[in-house]
Design an enzyme around this catalytic site. Structure first.
Site, mmCIF file in Angstrom:
data_model
loop_
_atom_site.group_PDB
_atom_site.id
_atom_site.type_symbol
_atom_site.label_atom_id
_atom_site.label_comp_id
_atom_site.label_asym_id
_atom_site.label_seq_id
_atom_site.Cartn_x
_atom_site.Cartn_y
_atom_site.Cartn_z
ATOM 1 C CB SER A 91 -0.904 0.010 1.233
ATOM 2 O OG SER A 91 -1.398 1.321 1.498
ATOM 3 N N GLY A 92 0.630 2.149 -0.906
ATOM 4 C CA GLY A 92 1.420 3.367 -0.955
ATOM 5 C C GLY A 92 1.263 4.228 0.281
ATOM 6 C CB SER A 93 -1.690 5.593 2.083
ATOM 7 O OG SER A 93 -2.387 4.406 2.367
ATOM 8 C CG ASP A 247 -7.371 4.924 0.327
ATOM 9 O OD1 ASP A 247 -7.042 5.734 1.210
ATOM 10 O OD2 ASP A 247 -6.547 4.210 -0.281
ATOM 11 C CB CYS A 251 -5.426 4.782 -3.636
ATOM 12 S SG CYS A 251 -5.268 2.968 -3.680
ATOM 13 N N GLY A 252 -1.855 4.907 -3.351
ATOM 14 C CA GLY A 252 -0.621 4.760 -4.112
ATOM 15 C C GLY A 252 -0.604 3.559 -5.038
ATOM 16 C CB THR A 253 -1.257 -0.074 -4.602
ATOM 17 O OG1 THR A 253 -2.384 0.074 -3.733
ATOM 18 C CG2 THR A 253 -0.025 -0.401 -3.785
#
Length: 344
Positions: A91-93, A247, A251-253
């Protein structure tokens, strides 16, 4: 004080999305690789996820990150994301929260003006570059894992219409849906409707389409539906998560998966930058740094930049006489999909 468990947590959020980080009390997660640790937490180790993510200690919004020693020599730390429906590979965050916490509390030495933290994840190595000043992380740029398209414009029967979705991987698998198909906008007042539709669509997608990461056997399901609205270099995003929420971060991914779809459609090229904007207006910078190949797939190499803030700490304990030490959920708060997460 009588306790059978004592876990220390640092609370942080990334652009509004809660991403707490366990920094003490979990000594070891079985597994020689992060993929094996991820599999353990989704099977024999589900008790830890329920303890941290279910009531009375957990909440349906946000994640809890388990930090481990790395399993590969080129990494500084490993982590696995725990959410109410189980463990997730990347997960990016949460990677931004983990990096910020590790540096700001001193678990990894901070060097100003820049510190590099290499994160071992179940989706591969993620390199975090933190801009640091005065003992604080100003922002974190993630070199994300290779992101690629599985299919474009797949059709999903929904209610009285057919909705088209792109299926792509950005660290986790996503179904990505243009929100205009619903006749809606990505806006706070629509969050309830968006998550209700999104968690329904992800179930339908998994029933109709199979995915399998070419390198990691356990990455074989679509985890989320992300709604998007592309307006030039601005991409509004709304990732929906089971049992039922949106979210808060961009959302990074999901932004990485979306970047792969835009590259496949020739809407972006290497060197282009986008801004991903969440349902609450927070933003990530997204750069298409380069391309590569994964098996027979063309993949993009995204860079995602965002910020995180520490806002508290917790010491979680369990009295041996507590009847709810394994946690519980109720549909009033957790929504109509609670059976899927409680029976997993």
């Amino acid at each position: 004080m009588n306790t059978s468990k004592y876990i220390q947590v640092v609370n942080a959020h990334c652009e509004g999305e809660n991403g707490s980080v366990v920094v003490g009390g979990v000594l070891q997660i079985p597994g020689a690789t992060m993929q094996e640790k991820f599999d353990y937490l989704n099977n024999e180790g589900r008790d830890l996820q329920r303890f941290l993510c279910f009531e009375p200690r957990g909440v349906p919004h946000g994640s809890v990150n388990i930090v481990t020693a790395p399993t590969r020599p080129d990494a500084d730390a490993g982590f696995v994301i725990l959410q109410p429906d189980g463990a997730h590979p990347m997960s990016g965050s949460n990677a931004i929260c983990v990096t910020t916490v590790l540096l700001e509390i001193g678990m990894v030495p901070m060097t100003e003006p820049e510190t590099i933290v290499r994160l071992d994840t179940a989706a591969g190595l993620v390199t975090a570059t933190a801009r640091c000043e005065g003992g604080k992380c100003i922002d974190v740029t993630l070199s994300m894992v290779p992101s690629f398209v599985e299919a474009l414009d797949v059709e999903i029967p929904y209610m009285d219409q057919t909705i088209k979705a792109d299926i792509a991987f950005g660290g986790d698998y996503y179904g990505i849906v243009d929100v205009q198909q619903l006749g809606m906008e990505i806006a706070p007042q629509n969050a309830h409707l968006l998550f209700d539709i999104g968690v329904d669509l992800v179930t339908r997608l998994n029933q109709q389409y199979s995915v399998q990461h070419p390198m990691y056997a356990s990455l074989n399901k679509i985890s989320y539906v992300m709604f998007r609205n592309i307006d030039g270099a601005l991409v509004q995003t709304c990732t929906t998560l089971k049992p039922g929420r949106c979210d808060r971060s961009p959302c990074g991914t999901g932004s990485s998966a979306n970047l792969a779809t835009m590259y496949a459609r020739k809407q972006v090229e290497v060197g282009d930058s986008l801004t991903s904007q969440s349902i609450i207006g927070s933003q990530f910078g997204v750069l298409l740094e380069d391309t590569t190949t994964i098996a027979d797939k063309t993949a993009v190499l995204p860079k995602v930049t965002g910020r995180a803030w520490i806002y508290g700490t917790q010491q979680l304990m369990v009295d041996p006489t507590d009847p709810f030490k394994q946690g519980f959920t109720l549909s009033d708060t957790w929504g109509r999909f609670i059976n899927e997460i409680t029976q997993a």
